[in-house]
Motif scaffolding. Structure first.
Motif, PDB file in Angstrom:
ATOM      1  N   UNK A 227       0.821  -1.210   0.000  1.00 23.77           N
ATOM      2  CA  UNK A 227       0.000   0.000   0.000  1.00 23.77           C
ATOM      3  C   UNK A 227       0.852   1.255   0.000  1.00 23.77           C
ATOM      4  N   UNK A 228       1.825   1.303   0.869  1.00 24.00           N
ATOM      5  CA  UNK A 228       2.704   2.474   0.958  1.00 24.00           C
ATOM      6  C   UNK A 228       4.076   2.005   1.409  1.00 24.00           C
ATOM      7  N   UNK A 229       5.096   2.409   0.672  1.00 21.03           N
ATOM      8  CA  UNK A 229       6.458   1.995   0.998  1.00 21.03           C
ATOM      9  C   UNK A 229       7.132   3.034   1.862  1.00 21.03           C
ATOM     10  N   UNK A 230       8.187   2.591   2.541  1.00 23.96           N
ATOM     11  CA  UNK A 230       8.924   3.472   3.421  1.00 23.96           C
ATOM     12  C   UNK A 230       9.681   4.509   2.603  1.00 23.96           C
ATOM     13  N   UNK A 231       9.619   5.746   3.018  1.00 29.25           N
ATOM     14  CA  UNK A 231      10.316   6.808   2.303  1.00 29.25           C
ATOM     15  C   UNK A 231      11.800   6.836   2.630  1.00 29.25           C
ATOM     16  N   UNK A 232      12.571   7.509   1.787  1.00 28.64           N
ATOM     17  CA  UNK A 232      14.015   7.623   2.018  1.00 28.64           C
ATOM     18  C   UNK A 232      14.283   8.613   3.154  1.00 28.64           C
TER      19      UNK A 232
END
Length: 297
Positions: A227-232
């Protein structure tokens, strides 16, 4: 003889439904139909014009043959003038037939467009129908009489009455228009020992996933949808201002002091005895005495 009094029943009329949403939908639908008709009419008109040009070209060729242009080039005698008049009449007939065809197609297009916009009723002297309106949806209330066509919301779904009724939706007096769909279930951080079902949402390693079926297996995996990936990691922020000094602390306990010495003469070692009874670090003095004797000789 006793007088009898008859009380007329009180009739409560249903409120006028709100059709504004339906009216907006119908207007947009008519606009789409109008654009389709315009495009179709343009294509038909283009085909008809092309057919007319082909027929005129054939007639012009026939006219050239009858007027003697081709015969002159061949060295033959031109045809009589009556053939030219006959060809002119034929050409006039063809143009008239084409004009009639074009007018019929134009009228057909205008009639179709008038039917879609309601102009036909106005041309016939009849009043146009009132604009269509979609009835408003109200929450179902028990012990209330609903009339045919009323729409209510009940248990997450939407129902329309097929007759005047006081019964609850889901009975034969109602027709279901829409039912509540399944939603996500938030299950917090993923745990491999937990059991997960379809549409359960978990978080792992800073990313969120939704289960595509019951017992989806390890996450992430083939039966999990991201659904939503971890941001940098973002840029380092600016250094903040120095804070105010804190309050002064309490005075600490007094440190231990030297109370006595232990002397080891054989080894030239002196060890302090502290006031708390412990021994301090020993002092190796042999080197100092040797240096002193060397210097006084």
């Amino acid at each position: 003889m006793n007088d009898m009094h008859v009380t007329e029943p009180t009739v409560t009329r249903a409120p006028e439904p709100d059709w504004s949403d339906w009216d907006n939908w119908l207007r947009s639908h008519l606009e789409i139909e109008r654009e389709v008709m315009i495009e179709a009419f343009g294509e038909a008109l283009g085909i008809t014009c092309e057919e007319l040009r082909d027929r005129i070209s054939a007639l012009e060729l026939k006219l050239a043959e009858l007027t003697g242009a081709i015969d002159i080039l061949r060295g033959t005698t031109p045809p009589p003038e009556r053939d030219t008049r006959a060809l002119g009449e034929l050409l006039s007939t063809e143009r008239r037939e084409f004009g009639d065809l074009l007018e019929r197609r134009t009228r057909g297009f205008e009639l179709k467009l008038a039917e879609l916009t309601g102009a036909v009723d106005i041309l016939r002297g009849a009043q146009p129908p009132p604009p269509a309106q979609f009835p408003s949806v109200k929450a179902f209330t028990a012990d209330t009489i609903y009339h045919e066509g009323d729409i209510v919301a009940f248990a997450g779904g939407t129902y329309q009455a097929t007759k005047d009724t006081a019964r609850a939706p889901a009975s034969q007096d109602w027709i279901c228009l829409a039912v509540a769909g399944a939603g996500f279930t938030i299950r917090s951080t993923y745990d491999g020992d937990e059991e997960y079902k379809h549409l359960d949402v978990v978080m792992t390693n800073g990313s969120s996933f939704v289960a595509l079926k019951d017992a989806p297996g390890p996450c992430p995996g083939a039966d999990w949808q991201l659904l939503a990936s971890r941001g940098s990691r973002g840029d380092r922020g600016l250094t903040g201002e120095r804070g105010l000094p804190g309050p002064k602390g309490d005075a600490g306990a007094s440190g231990a002091t030297i109370r006595d010495w232990k002397i080891e003469r054989e080894r030239y070692v002196a060890t302090p005895v502290m006031s708390d009874g412990s021994d301090g670090p020993s002092l190796e003095l042999r080197g100092l005495f040797e240096q002193f004797l060397a210097e006084v000789r």
